[in-house]
Design a protein around this motif. Structure first.
Motif, PDB file in Angstrom:
ATOM      1  N   HIS A  24       0.866  -1.182   0.000  1.00 31.40           N
ATOM      2  CA  HIS A  24       0.000   0.000   0.000  1.00 31.40           C
ATOM      3  C   HIS A  24       0.897   1.224   0.000  1.00 31.40           C
ATOM      4  N   PHE A  25       1.419   1.553  -1.184  1.00 32.91           N
ATOM      5  CA  PHE A  25       2.330   2.702  -1.217  1.00 32.91           C
ATOM      6  C   PHE A  25       1.526   3.992  -1.240  1.00 32.91           C
ATOM      7  N   ASN A  26       2.154   5.044  -0.718  1.00 31.70           N
ATOM      8  CA  ASN A  26       1.444   6.256  -0.325  1.00 31.70           C
ATOM      9  C   ASN A  26       1.995   7.466  -1.067  1.00 31.70           C
ATOM     10  N   GLN A  27       1.101   8.300  -1.605  1.00 35.97           N
ATOM     11  CA  GLN A  27       1.521   9.473  -2.365  1.00 35.97           C
ATOM     12  C   GLN A  27       2.212  10.531  -1.514  1.00 35.97           C
ATOM     13  N   ASN A  28       2.105  10.431  -0.203  1.00 31.51           N
ATOM     14  CA  ASN A  28       2.741  11.410   0.680  1.00 31.51           C
ATOM     15  C   ASN A  28       4.194  11.075   0.995  1.00 31.51           C
ATOM     16  N   ALA A  69       8.061   2.293  -5.883  1.00 33.06           N
ATOM     17  CA  ALA A  69       7.025   1.265  -6.013  1.00 33.06           C
ATOM     18  C   ALA A  69       6.792   0.842  -7.462  1.00 33.06           C
ATOM     19  N   ARG A  70       6.596   1.791  -8.354  1.00 37.14           N
ATOM     20  CA  ARG A  70       6.323   1.444  -9.750  1.00 37.14           C
ATOM     21  C   ARG A  70       7.494   0.688 -10.370  1.00 37.14           C
ATOM     22  N   THR A  71       8.705   1.112 -10.019  1.00 34.92           N
ATOM     23  CA  THR A  71       9.902   0.468 -10.562  1.00 34.92           C
ATOM     24  C   THR A  71       9.994  -0.984 -10.115  1.00 34.92           C
ATOM     25  N   LEU A  72       9.782  -1.218  -8.824  1.00 33.24           N
ATOM     26  CA  LEU A  72       9.844  -2.578  -8.303  1.00 33.24           C
ATOM     27  C   LEU A  72       8.737  -3.439  -8.892  1.00 33.24           C
ATOM     28  N   PHE A  73       7.515  -2.935  -8.883  1.00 33.77           N
ATOM     29  CA  PHE A  73       6.389  -3.720  -9.381  1.00 33.77           C
ATOM     30  C   PHE A  73       6.569  -4.097 -10.850  1.00 33.77           C
TER      31      PHE A  73
END
Length: 342
Positions: A52-56, A64-68
């Motif tokens: 649950h990654f957070n924009q803050n 997150a996007r890179t890992l996923f």
């Protein structure tokens, strides 16, 4: 099946872990920021990874996007999936996506060159709603009443830019909430968020300036609320958010209602259909209604504030019928995710 979880206390993962333990599903807690995270995922035999990654948090948005995307390449399923995370906390990306899928969106205009933005201002009507790409709780949202205000914002957008975190809005919103609801909770909120508003937290200082684009949405007058609809699987959860006093913004107001009142149920139908088009396990929509009572999407997100929705009183099914029941959205998320990618 073995689940990897990046855990942050106070996020969805609190209850994801509870669910996995109750169901006796193997899982391991991993640190997504570890240099050797890929090796750990492989060595632990992970088949599904949840975060649950957070924009803050700048580091979340950086990593997150890179890992996923990387672990998707080796067949590991992620929550959120790529269709959910690529446009997360990016209203401009969502504009193009929703337009492409013909999902009814509040009319939105974006410009990447100052002269085009200035031409738009000369030929449009006001007021308009100005937004930055990112930000939750209406912190980067302004009502622009005149051409002069719009020109000033455009000049700033193509000049020094905007801070990604509107500290003054956070401070004033926090004070306004306390004046409306004088509770210990809101007093502590003043200490926490009011302080962030005055002394900008270091985690926000690392976000880059927002510049070289402007984004305007059509202003729908006389709105006293919006509704948040969250579709997870075959269930659609409901929350009404009332606007602030003498304000047009509902998101972040803290003035919430959970019992579904009368509203155009076409919004629920749109929410279900759009979730299929978007291919999102969990999608939260902000809806408003125009002068003809037609539902329009303001923005979407895969994530939201945990625990608030425990107060929901049930859900709509695909037949648009209301079902009264206790609600645990985090359980619903992990259940739907594992069923979809079992």
């Amino acid at each position: 099946m073995k689940i990897g979880i990046h855990h942050r206390k106070g996020s969805f993962s609190d209850r994801w872990i509870e669910y996995l333990e109750e169901k006796k599903i193997p899982y391991v807690i991993l640190n997504a920021f570890d240099n050797d995270i890929i090796k750990q995922i492989k060595d632990n035999g992970i088949t599904h990874f949840m975060w649950h990654f957070n924009q803050n948090y700048f580091e979340d948005m950086l990593q997150a996007r890179t890992l996923f995307r990387s672990i998707n390449q080796i067949g590991i399923k992620t929550f959120p999936n790529e269709e959910s995370y690529w446009h997360f906390d990016d209203k401009v990306s969502q504009k193009y996506l929703l337009e492409a899928l013909d999902i009814p969106l509040v009319k939105s205009d974006v410009f990447y060159h100052q002269n085009e933005a200035e031409k738009y201002i000369e030929n449009t009507s006001f007021p308009k709603v100005f937004k930055l790409k990112g930000g939750a709780g209406s912190i980067n949202v302004k009502l622009v009443k005149t051409k002069q205000q719009a020109k000033k914002l455009v000049k700033q957008a193509f000049g020094r830019g905007f801070d990604a975190f509107d500290s003054w809005t956070v401070f004033t919103d926090t004070i306004e909430r306390f004046r409306r609801q004088k509770t210990l909770h809101n007093f502590l909120r003043i200490i926490k968020w009011g302080g962030k508003g005055i002394f900008v937290d270091k985690q926000y200082k690392v976000f880059p300036k927002q510049r070289n684009y402007v984004y305007f949405q059509e202003f729908i007058p006389n709105l006293s609320y919006d509704i948040r609809l969250i579709v997870i699987g075959n269930k659609c959860y409901y929350l009404k958010r009332n606007t602030r006093n003498n304000d047009f913004r509902a998101s972040g107001s803290g003035m919430l209602e959970f019992a579904p009142g009368k509203f155009n149920l076409e919004a629920v139908d749109i929410a279900f259909k759009a979730a299929r088009q978007l291919n999102m396990i969990c999608v939260a929509y902000d809806f408003i209604f125009d002068e003809n009572d037609q539902p329009l999407v303001v923005e979407i997100s895969y994530g939201f504030q945990p625990y608030v929705y425990d107060q929901c009183l049930g859900f709509y099914d695909k037949d648009l019928k209301w079902n009264k029941t206790d609600v645990n959205l985090e359980y619903e998320i992990v259940h739907s995710f594992l069923n979809a990618y079992s």
